[in-house]
Design an enzyme around this catalytic site. Sequence first.
Site, short mmCIF file in Angstrom:
data_model
loop_
_atom_site.label_atom_id
_atom_site.label_comp_id
_atom_site.label_asym_id
_atom_site.label_seq_id
_atom_site.Cartn_x
_atom_site.Cartn_y
_atom_site.Cartn_z
N GLU A 110 32.31 -11.81 34.19
CA GLU A 110 32.08 -10.58 34.76
C GLU A 110 33.45 -9.86 35.31
O GLU A 110 33.59 -8.76 35.19
CB GLU A 110 31.08 -10.59 35.88
CG GLU A 110 29.59 -10.81 35.46
CD GLU A 110 28.65 -10.99 36.36
OE1 GLU A 110 27.76 -10.16 36.58
OE2 GLU A 110 28.69 -12.11 37.33
N GLU A 130 23.62 -17.68 34.61
CA GLU A 130 22.71 -17.48 35.57
C GLU A 130 21.16 -17.82 35.45
O GLU A 130 20.42 -18.23 36.33
CB GLU A 130 22.92 -16.14 35.98
CG GLU A 130 24.21 -15.82 36.96
CD GLU A 130 25.28 -15.48 35.83
OE1 GLU A 130 26.52 -15.05 36.36
OE2 GLU A 130 24.94 -15.53 34.61
#
Length: 708
Positions: A110, A130
């Site tokens: 990210e 995740e």
Amino acid sequence: MTWEADMTVKLVHDGTLGVLRIDHPPVNAISPGVVRDMAAALDAFEADPGMTALVIECAGRTFVAGGDIASFSQPGFSAAPFNEVLARIEAQERPVAAALFGTVLGAGLELAMAAHIRIAHPETRLGLPEISLGLIPGSLGTQRLPRLAGLGTGWQMISTGKPLPAREALDAGIVDALDDDPARAAREAAAAAAGRPPRRTRDLTVPAGDDDATVLETAKAEGEAKPHLPALAAAADCLAAAAGKPFDDGERVEAEHFARLLHTPASRALRHIFFAERAASKIPGLPSDLALRKVETVGIVGVGTMGAGIALTFARAGFSVTLVETSMEALERGQGTIRRTIETSVQRGRMSEAEAEAQLARMTGATDIAALAKADLVVEAVFEDMGLKLDVAAKLGQTMKPGAIIATNTSTLDVNRIAEATGRPQDVLGTHFFSPAHIMHLLEVVRGQQTDPAVLATVMALTKRIGKVPVVSGVCYGFIGNRMAEVYMRESEAMQLEGATPAQIDGVAEDPAWIGMAMGPSRMLDMAGVDVGARTVIEWVDSGAGPQDPAYRALCRALYAKGRHGQKTGSGYYVYEGRKPLHSEETVALAARLATEHGVARRNALPAREIFERLLYPMVNEAAAILAEGIAYRPGDIDVVWTRGYGFPAWRGGPVFMADEIGLAEIVARLDHHAEALGNASGYWTVTPLLRELAEQGRRLSDWRPEA
């Protein structure tokens, strides 16, 4: 600006470039402190107009490999501060390049996607894992990734959590270039881009794909099909937002889902398992500076199904392996099993021809145990029979060189007796591999009374080299996993005598609304082999250590006597068409006959709630006993054993964590209820003192520690 010595992020000059360097060992995880220091470094960059561009790089062995997962459980945790830093990076008017290497995962990817330019080393792996924690990317991963790589790749990476190799990431548009020196290449790219408008990911339109509608429909369907994994539905919703809404709207959708998912039972359970697996490798009282024993050559005694799998495990890890069998016929049979397994891996594209040949070349065979005289480690994997194992142990003790390690692969037997038979018990421990050994990740390492700490430390270090997740157990019947599986199977069979069918019981065990096991107890034993389970029970009972109740596991023993050994014979608890289990009237009739013989009252049906309680709650009771006796070091170790070795769903957190979610007081009350309703002559329903004590105190079993 003055940089404090303990700051994890610093801004340094490299000519006219600013270099934002993250140094947060061991994997540069994004923590609240790192976010704070990144913001300070950006302040310094923004205040210095003399810098023409910014390069983000990391010290150590990897770029940012994720977020600090422990911080997710801290009161008031929010992804917003990190997201604000990413927004500032992306909004820079001067170019920002990221130098990627190692594992670029989660918050690391990210961060990279917020930069304007991404240069990766060819060996880099990039991903958003995740989902394995019951979460979605919480720092705009669901919005930036589809804009770079499209909906198909975005959904694949987010929903599976599997990382991409750098070459595939380049082809997908996630990185801009590959270079063996990404730090140098990122500097050059940043300098070359100076003065040009930066390419901001947020401003991109999701590239159109021919199957975009199908991807979105599939994502929605997968989420709806697994309501017990709410992160899937959330990821699908975020993907749809990326496809159809402005970036800021998609950001709000992601933020709302991420904040909600943090507190879901599934995410809390998966984070529990994440930390439990890491804690399991830490052995209390074991010095960290112990000198490990050298292990380069390995021997395997017994090349049946289990021995062949163990041999493959070591050969794949690069060890030289000597296989020993009692006859040339048995040796050739075992080598044939190994060869076929390797050939199947090649056919399925999991291994190259060259690697297959290399693995086979690492293995040699012999029919004389003397061939193991120079081995550093020998795994005894002969049949699960104490007399046989004692005989082999004595021969190994006489044959092997001083300091070599002897490991007995056993699922239930007394490791201390086997160790004594070698004449060198300090060199011995148990290694309970799970079948198929070359695939299953769990390894129960059984510490004997006289096991040298250096032997234990050596084998624990070895588990990393062979790709196993280790859990240490003390010596008792069945160790951690099979000791609990015994009460699980006990109740399954008891309920079948009372009138439930294998399918009814397995249905409750496998239903995510109840437990969600990969396989119910009858299917599991049919696959493992009814004969294997029955012989273990018979030996345990005959030794006097097991229950002397004539009805104990009577169905398993009767199936064994009839030659109904499970899948391999075409019948067991079920009958089989290939591997498909079908209802067996013969099993039902056998259970009814055994009920009559043993005075068990039959019922027309057993409620699902009762089946659930009788499968799970005795396991929890046994887990408390295992902890009280010191067989397991930590409650989390038990959960790792069951999620890694027995198909217990990780999103439940394991039987101990699930018990805490239900409430120990409820479990104790129901154990007492079943003791009264079913009778407790054999003590099957007697509540372990530790469990009752914790229930009365309102405490969690997961939090229990011996010193507490």
